[in-house]
Design an enzyme around this catalytic site. Structure first.
Site, short mmCIF file in Angstrom:
data_model
loop_
_atom_site.label_atom_id
_atom_site.label_comp_id
_atom_site.label_asym_id
_atom_site.label_seq_id
_atom_site.Cartn_x
_atom_site.Cartn_y
_atom_site.Cartn_z
N ASP A 149 39.95 35.10 37.55
CA ASP A 149 39.94 36.11 38.62
C ASP A 149 40.85 35.73 39.77
O ASP A 149 40.51 35.89 40.95
CB ASP A 149 38.52 36.33 39.16
CG ASP A 149 37.50 36.52 38.06
OD1 ASP A 149 37.81 37.22 37.09
OD2 ASP A 149 36.38 35.98 38.18
N GLU A 153 36.19 47.28 38.55
CA GLU A 153 35.78 46.18 39.44
C GLU A 153 37.02 45.50 40.00
O GLU A 153 38.14 46.01 39.89
CB GLU A 153 34.92 45.17 38.65
CG GLU A 153 35.63 44.60 37.42
CD GLU A 153 34.72 43.77 36.54
OE1 GLU A 153 33.54 43.58 36.90
OE2 GLU A 153 35.18 43.31 35.48
#
Length: 484
Positions: free
Chosen positions: A16, A179
């Site tokens: 991420d 997301e």
């Protein structure tokens, strides 16, 4: 000819990731979940060669909580400070900041409490207003696939409203698991770069609007296509000093975690185009020529004064667990869960995405057991422990070798294609395989890790003399055709 790079540029679990440029320097951070210390800070001069320079958080939890802790962060530079916002899905949205990315960083400050608040990203607008966008984790909040935007205090201490739903992906055909939003302003539009479709199978979308509160129109700008790069998404957009644009994103590789790819990006007809017309490239010219070859540290000679920045514990460490002395790492054989997946006192680092051979030399003194492990959803290890007859045993699974008590033994692991691990032992006559091969597995949202540990009643000690990771790096020429 300009130097070339090959993807992935970070071939290990830098999950991420988000990236920014400040002057001629690039900085990157990544989610760290329950690792302590967490929020690693990496530095580069060319977006290809990276080194670890610090961590932004130094505390976590007293016990191991797989899949919890520090989720996807965003990294920004504003008003002379570096800022990282991250979500803890069980607590809320936090921020930390620092004048120097190497630290010290402020203690985490809770900006918005609540369950399931994840993947936050701030924007300080040109008019002085500040905003914060975030996603939702269904496991805690009961909802997902939507993005919420808040007005935020310019000092980032709190949000100023209840939030507005700016993207409801349930209303978008084919969307699921939207997301990881990153908020930008460019060319008169507000932009939200956000992944969707799931970690292993998803894609990268972007959303644009003339107003920060929408309405937003969307476009998919990066997807697997005919390549072998599954689920290419979630990362950060960054430019170079010369004005070129790039996007860094992850690819989920199971036991290796979420490795980081670098894609060229251009603006075409008012929209970003990533890779080769929306599909990942295997590599290309290095964005900023002239950089020195570098990679995040792996090996450690334990010369101090502290542990290498590549290391982390599985929960908050106790100073009594370890000591660096005379070029060795000394781990106390402390009590704790026998299952290494639940044991805080395991010193770990990321499993390389390339085949590698890992070795460490250890002497066990007193009562206990110590060794080298590979830990994910499952775990296995090669260990040294006392035997009832006063000797010692080197063991991997059901296979064992007897050695005199106090013998220095070299323990190793050969990690081959598909993350198949063969443990090794050298008791003085050269390294040889020990036990059956073991398939490393990913953990909860993370790749497998290499680990050192010592367990017992607190009276024994394991003395580790160095830790070496020999990586078989790919050196073949880069093929610029993205479909091969």
């Amino acid at each position: 000819m300009a130097p070339l790079y090959r993807n992935p540029v970070l071939n290990a679990d830098w999950s991420d990731s988000d990236v920014i440029r400040v002057g001629d320097d690039f900085y990157l951070t990544a989610s760290s979940f329950t690792k302590v210390p967490g929020l690693p800070i990496l530095h580069s001069r060319d977006l290809v060669n990276w080194t670890i320079i610090g961590h932004a958080v130094t505390r976590g939890h007293a016990d191991v909580r797989p899949g919890c802790g520090v989720w996807a962060p965003s990294l920004r530079h504003h008003d002379g400070r570096f800022w990282i916002f991250y979500g803890d899905p069980d607590v809320g949205i936090f921020q930390v900041s620092a004048a120097d990315p190497r630290g010290p960083w402020t203690e985490p400050h809770l900006v918005k409490p609540g369950l399931g608040l994840i993947d936050p990203c701030p924007l300080w607008d040109a008019d002085g207003q500040a905003y914060l966008v975030h996603a939702w984790a269904r496991s805690r909040a009961g909802v997902s696939n939507r993005l919420t935007l808040h007005r935020m205090a310019p000092d980032a201490r709190e949000v100023l409203d209840e939030g507005a739903l700016v993207v409801d992906a349930d209303r978008l055909p084919g969307y699921r698991t939207l997301e990881g939003p990153k908020l930008y302003r460019h060319d008169g539009h507000y932009w939200i770069f956000a992944p969707a479709g799931g970690v292993a199978t998803g894609w990268q979308s972007v959303f644009r609007s003339r107003s920060i509160f929408g309405p937003y129109e969307d476009r998919i700008v990066l997807e697997q296509g005919g390549t072998d790069v599954n689920g290419p998404h979630q990362g950060g957009w960054v430019d170079t000093p010369s004005g070129e644009h790039w996007f860094m994103h992850f690819q989920d590789r199971g036991p290796y975690g979420r490795v980081v790819h670098l894609q060229p990006m251009e603006w075409r007809d008012g929209w970003p185009v990533m890779g080769a017309d929306g599909v990942p490239v295997p590599g290309g010219p290095v964005p900023v020529p002239g950089g020195e070859p570098a990679a995040p540290a792996t090996s450690d000679d334990f010369a101090g004064p502290g542990l290498g920045l590549q290391w982390s514990w599985q929960a908050d460490p106790d100073p009594a667990w370890w000591e660096l002395r005379d070029g060795t790492l000394r781990l106390t054989c402390v009590p704790g869960p026998a299952d290494l997946r639940e044991r805080p006192a395991v010193l770990t680092q990321r499993l390389p995405g390339d085949p590698c051979t890992v070795t460490t030399r250890v002497v066990l003194k007193g009562a206990g057991r110590a060794g080298l492990a590979v830990v994910g959803h499952t775990s296995a290890s090669v260990t040294v422990e006392p035997a009832p007859d006063g000797s010692a045993v080197v063991r991997a699974g059901s296979a064992e070798i007897s050695v005199p008590e106090g013998t220095a033994v070299t323990l190793g692991a050969r990690v081959g294609e598909g993350a198949v691990v063969t443990f090794l032992a050298d008791t003085g006559d050269g390294p040889r395989p020990l036990g059956e091969p073991f398939h490393a597995t990913q953990g909860r949202w993370v790749g497998a890790v290499l680990g050192l540990f010592a367990e017992g009643d607190g009276t024994g000690q394991a003395i580790f003399e160095g830790f070496t990771v020999d990586i078989a790096r790919w050196t073949a020429p880069v093929d610029l055709d993205p479909l091969t």
